[in-house]
Structure formats: C-alpha cells, structure tokens
Scaffold this motif. Structure first.
Motif, PDB file in Angstrom:
ATOM      1  N   TRP A  24      -1.544   1.943   5.014  1.00  0.00           N
ATOM      2  CA  TRP A  24      -2.115   3.287   5.088  1.00  0.00           C
ATOM      3  C   TRP A  24      -1.369   4.144   4.081  1.00  0.00           C
ATOM      4  O   TRP A  24      -0.179   4.391   4.219  1.00  0.00           O
ATOM      5  CB  TRP A  24      -1.937   3.815   6.509  1.00  0.00           C
ATOM      6  CG  TRP A  24      -2.795   4.935   6.987  1.00  0.00           C
ATOM      7  CD1 TRP A  24      -2.396   5.982   7.781  1.00  0.00           C
ATOM      8  CD2 TRP A  24      -4.200   5.144   6.777  1.00  0.00           C
ATOM      9  NE1 TRP A  24      -3.454   6.809   8.063  1.00  0.00           N
ATOM     10  CE2 TRP A  24      -4.572   6.319   7.452  1.00  0.00           C
ATOM     11  CE3 TRP A  24      -5.162   4.443   6.056  1.00  0.00           C
ATOM     12  CZ2 TRP A  24      -5.874   6.810   7.442  1.00  0.00           C
ATOM     13  CZ3 TRP A  24      -6.475   4.945   6.041  1.00  0.00           C
ATOM     14  CH2 TRP A  24      -6.806   6.097   6.733  1.00  0.00           C
ATOM     15  N   GLY A  25      -2.057   4.566   3.009  1.00  0.00           N
ATOM     16  CA  GLY A  25      -1.394   5.256   1.915  1.00  0.00           C
ATOM     17  C   GLY A  25      -1.758   6.730   1.839  1.00  0.00           C
ATOM     18  O   GLY A  25      -2.901   7.107   2.074  1.00  0.00           O
ATOM     19  N   LYS A  26      -0.770   7.546   1.488  1.00  0.00           N
ATOM     20  CA  LYS A  26      -1.012   8.987   1.302  1.00  0.00           C
ATOM     21  C   LYS A  26      -1.258   9.256  -0.173  1.00  0.00           C
ATOM     22  O   LYS A  26      -0.415   8.942  -1.022  1.00  0.00           O
ATOM     23  CB  LYS A  26       0.187   9.806   1.787  1.00  0.00           C
ATOM     24  CG  LYS A  26      -0.083  11.319   1.772  1.00  0.00           C
ATOM     25  CD  LYS A  26       1.086  12.096   2.354  1.00  0.00           C
ATOM     26  CE  LYS A  26       2.195  12.300   1.347  1.00  0.00           C
ATOM     27  NZ  LYS A  26       1.778  13.156   0.203  1.00  0.00           N
ATOM     28  N   ARG A  27      -2.411   9.802  -0.477  1.00  0.00           N
ATOM     29  CA  ARG A  27      -2.745  10.094  -1.867  1.00  0.00           C
ATOM     30  C   ARG A  27      -1.717  11.040  -2.457  1.00  0.00           C
ATOM     31  O   ARG A  27      -1.280  11.992  -1.821  1.00  0.00           O
ATOM     32  CB  ARG A  27      -4.146  10.692  -1.989  1.00  0.00           C
ATOM     33  CG  ARG A  27      -5.244   9.658  -1.863  1.00  0.00           C
ATOM     34  CD  ARG A  27      -6.601  10.245  -2.205  1.00  0.00           C
ATOM     35  NE  ARG A  27      -6.644  10.728  -3.586  1.00  0.00           N
ATOM     36  CZ  ARG A  27      -6.889   9.972  -4.641  1.00  0.00           C
ATOM     37  NH1 ARG A  27      -7.098   8.676  -4.490  1.00  0.00           N
ATOM     38  NH2 ARG A  27      -6.935  10.491  -5.843  1.00  0.00           N
ATOM     39  N   ILE A  28      -1.324  10.751  -3.687  1.00  0.00           N
ATOM     40  CA  ILE A  28      -0.245  11.477  -4.313  1.00  0.00           C
ATOM     41  C   ILE A  28      -0.538  12.984  -4.370  1.00  0.00           C
ATOM     42  O   ILE A  28      -1.647  13.407  -4.711  1.00  0.00           O
ATOM     43  CB  ILE A  28       0.024  10.901  -5.726  1.00  0.00           C
ATOM     44  CG1 ILE A  28       1.325  11.434  -6.290  1.00  0.00           C
ATOM     45  CG2 ILE A  28      -1.165  11.137  -6.669  1.00  0.00           C
ATOM     46  CD1 ILE A  28       1.840  10.648  -7.486  1.00  0.00           C
ATOM     47  N   ALA A 123       3.374   7.809  -0.668  1.00  0.00           N
ATOM     48  CA  ALA A 123       3.989   7.350   0.579  1.00  0.00           C
ATOM     49  C   ALA A 123       3.045   6.358   1.237  1.00  0.00           C
ATOM     50  O   ALA A 123       1.834   6.367   0.967  1.00  0.00           O
ATOM     51  CB  ALA A 123       4.266   8.521   1.520  1.00  0.00           C
ATOM     52  N   TRP A 124       3.606   5.503   2.089  1.00  0.00           N
ATOM     53  CA  TRP A 124       2.752   4.564   2.813  1.00  0.00           C
ATOM     54  C   TRP A 124       3.427   4.171   4.112  1.00  0.00           C
ATOM     55  O   TRP A 124       4.605   4.419   4.324  1.00  0.00           O
ATOM     56  CB  TRP A 124       2.449   3.325   1.983  1.00  0.00           C
ATOM     57  CG  TRP A 124       3.597   2.378   1.794  1.00  0.00           C
ATOM     58  CD1 TRP A 124       4.553   2.424   0.815  1.00  0.00           C
ATOM     59  CD2 TRP A 124       3.917   1.238   2.601  1.00  0.00           C
ATOM     60  NE1 TRP A 124       5.434   1.381   0.962  1.00  0.00           N
ATOM     61  CE2 TRP A 124       5.076   0.637   2.055  1.00  0.00           C
ATOM     62  CE3 TRP A 124       3.330   0.660   3.730  1.00  0.00           C
ATOM     63  CZ2 TRP A 124       5.665  -0.507   2.583  1.00  0.00           C
ATOM     64  CZ3 TRP A 124       3.908  -0.490   4.273  1.00  0.00           C
ATOM     65  CH2 TRP A 124       5.061  -1.056   3.698  1.00  0.00           C
ATOM     66  N   ARG A 125       2.637   3.560   4.998  1.00  0.00           N
ATOM     67  CA  ARG A 125       3.154   3.067   6.273  1.00  0.00           C
ATOM     68  C   ARG A 125       2.209   2.009   6.811  1.00  0.00           C
ATOM     69  O   ARG A 125       1.078   1.873   6.333  1.00  0.00           O
ATOM     70  CB  ARG A 125       3.265   4.210   7.284  1.00  0.00           C
ATOM     71  CG  ARG A 125       1.927   4.888   7.579  1.00  0.00           C
ATOM     72  CD  ARG A 125       2.058   5.900   8.690  1.00  0.00           C
ATOM     73  NE  ARG A 125       2.478   5.262   9.909  1.00  0.00           N
ATOM     74  CZ  ARG A 125       2.914   5.911  10.983  1.00  0.00           C
ATOM     75  NH1 ARG A 125       2.980   7.223  10.964  1.00  0.00           N
ATOM     76  NH2 ARG A 125       3.273   5.276  12.058  1.00  0.00           N
ATOM     77  N   TRP A 126       2.655   1.236   7.779  1.00  0.00           N
ATOM     78  CA  TRP A 126       1.770   0.354   8.524  1.00  0.00           C
ATOM     79  C   TRP A 126       1.213   1.142   9.697  1.00  0.00           C
ATOM     80  O   TRP A 126       1.947   1.877  10.371  1.00  0.00           O
ATOM     81  CB  TRP A 126       2.524  -0.874   9.046  1.00  0.00           C
ATOM     82  CG  TRP A 126       2.997  -1.812   7.986  1.00  0.00           C
ATOM     83  CD1 TRP A 126       4.290  -2.128   7.692  1.00  0.00           C
ATOM     84  CD2 TRP A 126       2.187  -2.567   7.062  1.00  0.00           C
ATOM     85  NE1 TRP A 126       4.336  -3.032   6.657  1.00  0.00           N
ATOM     86  CE2 TRP A 126       3.064  -3.326   6.255  1.00  0.00           C
ATOM     87  CE3 TRP A 126       0.810  -2.673   6.852  1.00  0.00           C
ATOM     88  CZ2 TRP A 126       2.621  -4.174   5.245  1.00  0.00           C
ATOM     89  CZ3 TRP A 126       0.365  -3.518   5.852  1.00  0.00           C
ATOM     90  CH2 TRP A 126       1.251  -4.262   5.065  1.00  0.00           C
TER      91      TRP A 126
END
Length: 222
Positions: A24-28, A123-126
């Motif tokens: 799950w990625g947060k767009r820059i 940023a990213w996370r599972w």
C-alpha cells in the motif's frame, strides 16, 4: 496510445506478502494511497508493462515475485476533466487496466521506492487485503473494488501453524542477538519506505486475516 474510445491501456499491481497483506503506497507529496500502476507502452504486452512498472515504482525484479492471477478483461475508469491536461481534453477519457495479483518471494528489503529518478511513492506499508477505499482518489475506487473482488478467490492458502513456528524462531533469535538487528523484531524497513507513515490508517493486525467472502461469479483468468 489511446484506444478508439479514448482509454489508455494500463496495468495495475496488487502485491502480496506471505501473510496475504498488500503493498500500500502513498503517492509522493500527497495524502492519497494506491497500488502500483502504469501505462502500457507501444509494443509492450500487459505482462511486460507490469514487470517494468514493478521495478520503476517499487524496485522489484521478476525473480522477486510470482504471478498468482490476473483479471480476465479490461477494467475501466474515467478521469474527471479537471485532472486532464487541456490539450488532451475531448479525446482522452481515462484508463483501461489489466490487474495482476503477485506474491513477493523475495524480502521486504528488496523493495526500493527510489529505484528511478522519478519516484511515485514516498512511503509504503503492508495492509490487510481489503484496503480502505476512502483514501484512494475517488474516480479509481470502483476499479479497485472490482479488481480486489475478482482476484480475491486466488489468494494463496496460508499455513498459520508453520508461520507461528517461524515467528517463534525469529523471536528467540532476536532475544539471543538483539544488537545484530537494526530494527525491532519482524520489522524490515526498505530504502525510502515506512510501515506506518499515516496516523489515520491503523496498522495491519497480527492475527490471521478473515476469510474472504468475495463473490465467485468471475471467470477464471487466462
């Protein structure tokens, strides 16, 4: 490259870890979260575009993943006029996407958000498989729901007993050699990545994810 209806061919990627959690990625420089995706260049197959985007956006190579499934048909979404460049209005309508379900067979530290000079995420996370669609840009939410629903039936089965044994081994190893680990037990932080960069989104649970109840009316992907 647009089709006759004004849709640009595109691929979307749902990347799983061994717990069936998704990247799950947060767009820059935004507060929007999404899956990796990108356009299909002229002469590329959807699979070739998928592997290219996988490397450009999250730094992974084909040997780091295995293909679990893909959507059978194109899934489309229209882009509101305010998001379309003026010179493209009138002939560009939106995106049509083939979605791939991948499983990471490498390690968390193989992910790299700075694999190119033009990163898509900061940023990213599972996250649990059924991601919160309210943090996705509104016009993409329908396609996300369709892709997640169609591909949910292909989620790999998990052996929680073996996972429990492995986690105990890791915990005991950390207790014996705490100074050899640069982060808390079980936490692998890749370059430019964060597991919990947004306070409004709770951390993924350590409990096994609930059994999916997605509809089973979709055809088997080719």
């Amino acid at each position: 490259m647009l089709d006759r209806d004004g849709f640009r061919p595109n691929v979307g990627i749902i990347l799983l870890n061994q717990r069936n959690q998704v990247f799950w990625g947060k767009r820059i420089r935004t507060h929007s979260w999404q899956f990796p995706q990108g356009g299909i260049d002229r002469g590329e197959s959807p699979e070739q575009a998928m592997f290219r985007e996988l490397h450009e956006e999250v730094g992974l190579h084909p040997e780091h993943v295995r293909i679990v499934a893909r959507t059978r048909d194109w899934l489309r979404y229209e882009v509101p006029d305010r998001f379309i460049r003026r010179d493209a209005r009138g002939h560009y309508k939106g995106q049509k996407q083939i979605w791939y379900l991948l499983q990471l067979v490498g390690h968390d530290w193989d992910l790299n958000l700075r694999a190119t000079d033009h990163p898509e995420f900061d940023a990213w996370r599972w996250h649990d498989y059924w991601v919160p669609l309210d943090v996705v840009v509104e016009f993409k939410r329908g396609v996300y729901e369709m892709a997640l629903t169609e591909l949910a039936r292909y989620l790999p089965r998990q052996d929680f007993r073996n996972r429990f044994l492995r986690s105990n081994v890791r915990a005991r190893e950390f207790e014996r050699h705490p100074l050899e680990h640069g982060a808390p037990a079980g936490l692998d932080l890749p370059p430019g990545g964060s597991f919990d960069p947004h306070p409004d989104i709770p951390s993924a649970s350590d409990e096994p994810p609930p059994k999916n109840s997605a509809p089973s009316s979709f055809p088997t992907p080719r």
